[in-house]
Design a protein around this motif. Structure first.
Motif, PDB file in Angstrom:
ATOM      1  N   ILE A  32     -42.711  66.619  67.022  1.00 29.15           N
ATOM      2  CA  ILE A  32     -42.740  66.682  68.489  1.00 29.15           C
ATOM      3  C   ILE A  32     -41.317  66.654  69.045  1.00 29.15           C
ATOM      4  O   ILE A  32     -40.979  67.411  69.960  1.00 29.15           O
ATOM      5  CB  ILE A  32     -43.599  65.533  69.070  1.00 29.15           C
ATOM      6  CG1 ILE A  32     -45.072  65.792  68.775  1.00 29.15           C
ATOM      7  CG2 ILE A  32     -43.357  65.357  70.567  1.00 29.15           C
ATOM      8  CD1 ILE A  32     -45.980  64.604  69.054  1.00 29.15           C
ATOM      9  N   THR A  33     -40.481  65.817  68.468  1.00 29.42           N
ATOM     10  CA  THR A  33     -39.092  65.702  68.923  1.00 29.42           C
ATOM     11  C   THR A  33     -38.310  66.982  68.631  1.00 29.42           C
ATOM     12  O   THR A  33     -37.631  67.515  69.513  1.00 29.42           O
ATOM     13  CB  THR A  33     -38.406  64.496  68.247  1.00 29.42           C
ATOM     14  OG1 THR A  33     -39.139  63.316  68.572  1.00 29.42           O
ATOM     15  CG2 THR A  33     -36.967  64.357  68.700  1.00 29.42           C
TER      16      THR A  33
ATOM     17  N   THR B  92     -39.408  70.018  68.053  1.00 25.36           N
ATOM     18  CA  THR B  92     -39.928  71.189  68.780  1.00 25.36           C
ATOM     19  C   THR B  92     -39.865  71.007  70.286  1.00 25.36           C
ATOM     20  O   THR B  92     -40.229  71.912  71.037  1.00 25.36           O
ATOM     21  CB  THR B  92     -41.380  71.489  68.375  1.00 25.36           C
ATOM     22  OG1 THR B  92     -42.208  70.362  68.695  1.00 25.36           O
ATOM     23  CG2 THR B  92     -41.481  71.831  66.905  1.00 25.36           C
ATOM     24  N   ARG B  93     -39.416  69.837  70.725  1.00 24.98           N
ATOM     25  CA  ARG B  93     -39.305  69.524  72.155  1.00 24.98           C
ATOM     26  C   ARG B  93     -40.618  69.750  72.892  1.00 24.98           C
ATOM     27  O   ARG B  93     -40.662  70.310  73.979  1.00 24.98           O
ATOM     28  CB  ARG B  93     -38.179  70.324  72.793  1.00 24.98           C
ATOM     29  CG  ARG B  93     -36.824  69.967  72.239  1.00 24.98           C
ATOM     30  CD  ARG B  93     -35.720  70.633  73.014  1.00 24.98           C
ATOM     31  NE  ARG B  93     -34.452  70.045  72.629  1.00 24.98           N
ATOM     32  CZ  ARG B  93     -33.458  70.740  72.116  1.00 24.98           C
ATOM     33  NH1 ARG B  93     -33.564  72.034  71.944  1.00 24.98           N
ATOM     34  NH2 ARG B  93     -32.336  70.136  71.805  1.00 24.98           N
ATOM     35  N   THR B  94     -41.683  69.310  72.263  1.00 20.53           N
ATOM     36  CA  THR B  94     -43.009  69.434  72.857  1.00 20.53           C
ATOM     37  C   THR B  94     -43.120  68.465  74.028  1.00 20.53           C
ATOM     38  O   THR B  94     -42.911  67.253  73.860  1.00 20.53           O
ATOM     39  CB  THR B  94     -44.101  69.110  71.816  1.00 20.53           C
ATOM     40  OG1 THR B  94     -43.953  70.016  70.722  1.00 20.53           O
ATOM     41  CG2 THR B  94     -45.486  69.232  72.409  1.00 20.53           C
TER      42      THR B  94
END
Length: 148
Positions: free
Chosen positions: A53-54, A56-58
């Motif tokens: 998540i971090t 991929t900047r989700t």
């Protein structure tokens, strides 16, 4: 990703299930509890997904978006817990091969029922003789592979 990539990735993850069953069972023995092994598996998974998540900047959802979901959408977490707990306990009792056979049989049965009745927002795809025969062949094949 194209469908071939998705199929290949799914098969690779499927190939890891016997490894997961063996490693979770061994971890449960080493820690003295299959429940602790399951918790450790969840913690490792949470760390890895947090990193994804971090990287991929989700964007994270707002609380209103989370609260607007249907309770059925959260069943995946319960099913994952049952899955990992099962793979932490059952292979030690009936063997990794038998565990995978019954796991696959359960997946086939539930998939066919979901598609037959159109549950969970899937288009209905009724069972016919050809599909029923394919299911029987698939389950038979899995059993023969394990037996011989």
């Amino acid at each position: 990703m194209n469908n071939v990539s998705y199929i290949a990735a799914t098969m690779m993850v499927g190939m890891c299930l016997p490894v997961m069953a063996s490693s979770n069972g061994a971890l449960g023995k080493a820690l003295g509890s299959p429940y602790l092994a399951t918790l450790c598996a969840f913690l490792i998974a949470a760390i890895i997904v947090s990193l994804v998540i971090t990287v991929t900047r989700t964007p994270l959802p707002g609380i209103a978006q989370v609260l607007s979901t249907n309770w059925v959408m959260w069943l995946g977490g319960v099913i994952i817990a049952m899955n990992i707990l099962t793979f932490s306990i059952v292979p030690q009792k009936i063997g990794v091969g038998n565990t995978i056979i019954f796991f696959i049989a359960g997946q086939i049965i539930s998939s066919v029922l979901i598609e037959h009745y159109g549950w969970l927002h899937y288009a209905a795809h009724p069972v016919n003789w050809a599909r029923a025969g394919g299911i029987v062949l698939l389950v038979t094949g899995v059993i023969l592979i394990k037996k011989f």
